[in-house]
Design a protein around this motif. Structure first.
Motif, PDB file in Angstrom:
ATOM      1  N   THR A   1       0.820  -1.212   0.000  1.00  0.00           N
ATOM      2  CA  THR A   1       0.000   0.000   0.000  1.00  0.00           C
ATOM      3  C   THR A   1       0.856   1.265   0.000  1.00  0.00           C
ATOM      4  O   THR A   1       0.354   2.356  -0.220  1.00  0.00           O
ATOM      5  N   ASP A   2       2.130   1.105   0.272  1.00  0.00           N
ATOM      6  CA  ASP A   2       3.075   2.218   0.266  1.00  0.00           C
ATOM      7  C   ASP A   2       3.574   2.419  -1.163  1.00  0.00           C
ATOM      8  O   ASP A   2       4.108   1.497  -1.787  1.00  0.00           O
ATOM      9  N   LYS A   3       3.422   3.609  -1.695  1.00  0.00           N
ATOM     10  CA  LYS A   3       3.834   3.888  -3.077  1.00  0.00           C
ATOM     11  C   LYS A   3       5.330   3.666  -3.287  1.00  0.00           C
ATOM     12  O   LYS A   3       5.768   3.372  -4.407  1.00  0.00           O
ATOM     13  N   GLU A   4       6.110   3.813  -2.236  1.00  0.00           N
ATOM     14  CA  GLU A   4       7.554   3.608  -2.359  1.00  0.00           C
ATOM     15  C   GLU A   4       7.900   2.146  -2.626  1.00  0.00           C
ATOM     16  O   GLU A   4       9.014   1.830  -3.034  1.00  0.00           O
ATOM     17  N   LEU A   5       6.935   1.254  -2.403  1.00  0.00           N
ATOM     18  CA  LEU A   5       7.173  -0.174  -2.597  1.00  0.00           C
ATOM     19  C   LEU A   5       6.528  -0.728  -3.864  1.00  0.00           C
ATOM     20  O   LEU A   5       6.741  -1.895  -4.206  1.00  0.00           O
ATOM     21  N   GLU A   6       5.754   0.088  -4.551  1.00  0.00           N
ATOM     22  CA  GLU A   6       4.979  -0.398  -5.691  1.00  0.00           C
ATOM     23  C   GLU A   6       5.838  -1.076  -6.748  1.00  0.00           C
ATOM     24  O   GLU A   6       5.452  -2.090  -7.333  1.00  0.00           O
ATOM     25  N   HIS A   7       7.016  -0.540  -7.005  1.00  0.00           N
ATOM     26  CA  HIS A   7       7.878  -1.083  -8.049  1.00  0.00           C
ATOM     27  C   HIS A   7       8.399  -2.478  -7.710  1.00  0.00           C
ATOM     28  O   HIS A   7       8.831  -3.218  -8.590  1.00  0.00           O
ATOM     29  N   ALA A   8       8.340  -2.832  -6.423  1.00  0.00           N
ATOM     30  CA  ALA A   8       8.875  -4.129  -6.000  1.00  0.00           C
ATOM     31  C   ALA A   8       7.820  -5.228  -5.974  1.00  0.00           C
ATOM     32  O   ALA A   8       8.162  -6.415  -5.994  1.00  0.00           O
ATOM     33  N   GLU A   9       6.558  -4.854  -5.940  1.00  0.00           N
ATOM     34  CA  GLU A   9       5.495  -5.842  -5.706  1.00  0.00           C
ATOM     35  C   GLU A   9       5.462  -6.943  -6.757  1.00  0.00           C
ATOM     36  O   GLU A   9       5.460  -8.135  -6.433  1.00  0.00           O
ATOM     37  N   ASP A  10       5.426  -6.583  -8.019  1.00  0.00           N
ATOM     38  CA  ASP A  10       5.319  -7.595  -9.075  1.00  0.00           C
ATOM     39  C   ASP A  10       6.535  -8.507  -9.113  1.00  0.00           C
ATOM     40  O   ASP A  10       6.414  -9.726  -9.306  1.00  0.00           O
ATOM     41  N   VAL A  11       7.714  -7.928  -8.924  1.00  0.00           N
ATOM     42  CA  VAL A  11       8.948  -8.721  -8.958  1.00  0.00           C
ATOM     43  C   VAL A  11       8.942  -9.758  -7.837  1.00  0.00           C
ATOM     44  O   VAL A  11       9.274 -10.925  -8.047  1.00  0.00           O
TER      45      VAL A  11
ATOM     46  N   GLY B   1       8.172 -29.659   4.537  1.00  0.00           N
ATOM     47  CA  GLY B   1       8.343 -28.431   3.770  1.00  0.00           C
ATOM     48  C   GLY B   1       9.744 -27.878   3.840  1.00  0.00           C
ATOM     49  O   GLY B   1      10.684 -28.550   4.265  1.00  0.00           O
ATOM     50  N   GLU B   2       9.866 -26.629   3.434  1.00  0.00           N
ATOM     51  CA  GLU B   2      11.153 -25.958   3.436  1.00  0.00           C
ATOM     52  C   GLU B   2      10.927 -24.464   3.522  1.00  0.00           C
ATOM     53  O   GLU B   2       9.796 -23.974   3.411  1.00  0.00           O
ATOM     54  N   TYR B   3      12.010 -23.738   3.733  1.00  0.00           N
ATOM     55  CA  TYR B   3      11.951 -22.291   3.736  1.00  0.00           C
ATOM     56  C   TYR B   3      12.382 -21.744   2.376  1.00  0.00           C
ATOM     57  O   TYR B   3      13.152 -22.373   1.652  1.00  0.00           O
ATOM     58  N   TYR B   4      11.885 -20.561   2.094  1.00  0.00           N
ATOM     59  CA  TYR B   4      12.280 -19.850   0.881  1.00  0.00           C
ATOM     60  C   TYR B   4      12.288 -18.365   1.218  1.00  0.00           C
ATOM     61  O   TYR B   4      11.372 -17.870   1.885  1.00  0.00           O
ATOM     62  N   SER B   5      13.315 -17.656   0.799  1.00  0.00           N
ATOM     63  CA  SER B   5      13.377 -16.223   1.098  1.00  0.00           C
ATOM     64  C   SER B   5      13.576 -15.405  -0.166  1.00  0.00           C
ATOM     65  O   SER B   5      14.131 -15.877  -1.159  1.00  0.00           O
ATOM     66  N   VAL B   6      13.091 -14.183  -0.103  1.00  0.00           N
ATOM     67  CA  VAL B   6      13.276 -13.241  -1.203  1.00  0.00           C
ATOM     68  C   VAL B   6      13.668 -11.897  -0.604  1.00  0.00           C
ATOM     69  O   VAL B   6      13.021 -11.394   0.323  1.00  0.00           O
ATOM     70  N   ASN B   7      14.771 -11.341  -1.101  1.00  0.00           N
ATOM     71  CA  ASN B   7      15.303 -10.074  -0.605  1.00  0.00           C
ATOM     72  C   ASN B   7      15.399  -9.090  -1.765  1.00  0.00           C
ATOM     73  O   ASN B   7      15.995  -9.391  -2.798  1.00  0.00           O
ATOM     74  N   TYR B   8      14.832  -7.914  -1.561  1.00  0.00           N
ATOM     75  CA  TYR B   8      14.746  -6.932  -2.653  1.00  0.00           C
ATOM     76  C   TYR B   8      15.410  -5.633  -2.225  1.00  0.00           C
ATOM     77  O   TYR B   8      15.106  -5.070  -1.164  1.00  0.00           O
ATOM     78  N   ASP B   9      16.339  -5.156  -3.058  1.00  0.00           N
ATOM     79  CA  ASP B   9      17.018  -3.883  -2.842  1.00  0.00           C
ATOM     80  C   ASP B   9      16.112  -2.766  -3.352  1.00  0.00           C
ATOM     81  O   ASP B   9      15.875  -2.646  -4.563  1.00  0.00           O
ATOM     82  N   LEU B  10      15.596  -1.949  -2.438  1.00  0.00           N
ATOM     83  CA  LEU B  10      14.658  -0.890  -2.800  1.00  0.00           C
ATOM     84  C   LEU B  10      15.331   0.293  -3.483  1.00  0.00           C
ATOM     85  O   LEU B  10      14.661   1.105  -4.120  1.00  0.00           O
ATOM     86  N   VAL B  11      16.645   0.393  -3.343  1.00  0.00           N
ATOM     87  CA  VAL B  11      17.386   1.489  -3.977  1.00  0.00           C
ATOM     88  C   VAL B  11      17.793   1.111  -5.398  1.00  0.00           C
ATOM     89  O   VAL B  11      17.590   1.864  -6.354  1.00  0.00           O
ATOM     90  N   LYS B  12      18.328  -0.102  -5.563  1.00  0.00           N
ATOM     91  CA  LYS B  12      18.767  -0.567  -6.878  1.00  0.00           C
ATOM     92  C   LYS B  12      17.634  -1.218  -7.677  1.00  0.00           C
ATOM     93  O   LYS B  12      17.798  -1.539  -8.853  1.00  0.00           O
ATOM     94  N   ASN B  13      16.492  -1.421  -7.012  1.00  0.00           N
ATOM     95  CA  ASN B  13      15.314  -2.013  -7.655  1.00  0.00           C
ATOM     96  C   ASN B  13      15.602  -3.378  -8.262  1.00  0.00           C
ATOM     97  O   ASN B  13      15.353  -3.621  -9.445  1.00  0.00           O
ATOM     98  N   LYS B  14      16.109  -4.275  -7.433  1.00  0.00           N
ATOM     99  CA  LYS B  14      16.382  -5.621  -7.929  1.00  0.00           C
ATOM    100  C   LYS B  14      16.448  -6.614  -6.773  1.00  0.00           C
ATOM    101  O   LYS B  14      16.688  -6.243  -5.613  1.00  0.00           O
ATOM    102  N   LEU B  15      16.228  -7.878  -7.089  1.00  0.00           N
ATOM    103  CA  LEU B  15      16.397  -8.940  -6.105  1.00  0.00           C
ATOM    104  C   LEU B  15      17.880  -9.130  -5.825  1.00  0.00           C
ATOM    105  O   LEU B  15      18.716  -8.997  -6.725  1.00  0.00           O
TER     106      LEU B  15
END
Length: 253
Positions: A82-92, A157-171
């Motif tokens: 819901t934060d506009k600063e995060l919108e670019h990361a949602e789809d990725v 099961g297992e764990y899975y993580s995803v880390n996204y750089d909000l400055v460089k706009n990439k995983l």
């Protein structure tokens, strides 16, 4: 899978008991107490009723449907920003989560033989967040992936993580986040991680491009790539940030 750990044996880190000048191995042994390592995430949730903290600007949406893979019902809990600063990361991030689901289910189906398939009447699969952490530079998710059917005595099961750089706009991967500039650094950090994961006499260098990790405000979590029958989620371990913060790249401190 991408969270596979590659170990190359060098020397035993838990056998030094002679009286002499303390080595880095012995210093690490001294840290094996409640102030260094955190319990497995599943252990925390079941025994300490650990609650999921959801940072501001993030909501969670549940998607439940029949799977294209046999008789499996899927339940996925995915983030909505819901934060506009995060919108670019949602789809990725969502795409990466769905890819993890595909890898998991395809891997599970590949182990089925014809007889097993015929006996499975119903099955379920879920992917839900265990950790969500956000600061000005990174947003990090750790997900638990769990499969169960009418034949298995208990889910696994297992764990899975995803880390996204909000400055460089990439995983980013562990190799982007942690700085390991020498073999000594690699060995020392590996000892911490393997100790957190429950290794008692194991050690070696890691392929840091393959390590799966996540974090919260005080702890880095690392995950091994093993299915655990009986009790899911015994394949994670946390290390208090203060003990390995020197390996974090300056841009993420």
């Amino acid at each position: 899978m991408r969270c596979m750990i590659f170990m190359f044996v060098f020397t035993c880190i838990f056998s030094c008991r002679q009286t002499h000048k303390k080595t880095s191995d012995e210093k690490i042994n001294e840290f094996v107490n409640n102030d260094t390592f955190m319990n497995d995430l599943g252990y925390q949730r079941s025994l300490q009723e650990r609650k999921l903290f959801i940072p501001e600007g993030i909501t969670l949406i549940t998607v439940k449907k029949k799977s294209q893979y046999g008789k499996i019902t899927e339940e996925l809990i995915v983030p909505k920003f819901t934060d506009k600063e995060l919108e670019h990361a949602e789809d990725v991030i969502k795409v990466d989560i769905y890819k993890a689901k595909e890898r998991f289910l395809k891997g599970e189906l590949s182990t089925w033989d014809k007889e097993y398939k015929s006996e499975v009447k119903e099955a379920s699969f879920s992917i839900s967040p265990e950790l969500i952490c956000r600061d000005k530079k990174i947003i990090s998710f750790c997900y638990g992936l769990v499969y169960s059917d009418n034949i298995l005595m208990r889910p696994y099961g297992e764990y899975y993580s995803v880390n996204y750089d909000l400055v460089k706009n990439k995983l980013i991967k562990a190799s982007d986040f942690f700085k390991v500039s020498s073999k000594k650094d690699s060995l020392e950090l590996a000892k911490y991680i393997l100790s957190a994961l429950g290794g008692h006499a194991a050690e070696g260098e890691f392929n840091f491009s393959e390590i799966d990790f996540s974090m919260d405000d005080s702890t880095f979590y690392f995950f091994s790539d093993q299915y655990q029958f009986g009790t899911p989620f015994k394949n994670s371990g946390g290390i208090k940030k203060k003990y390995i913060s020197k390996y974090v790249k300056e841009e993420y401190r």
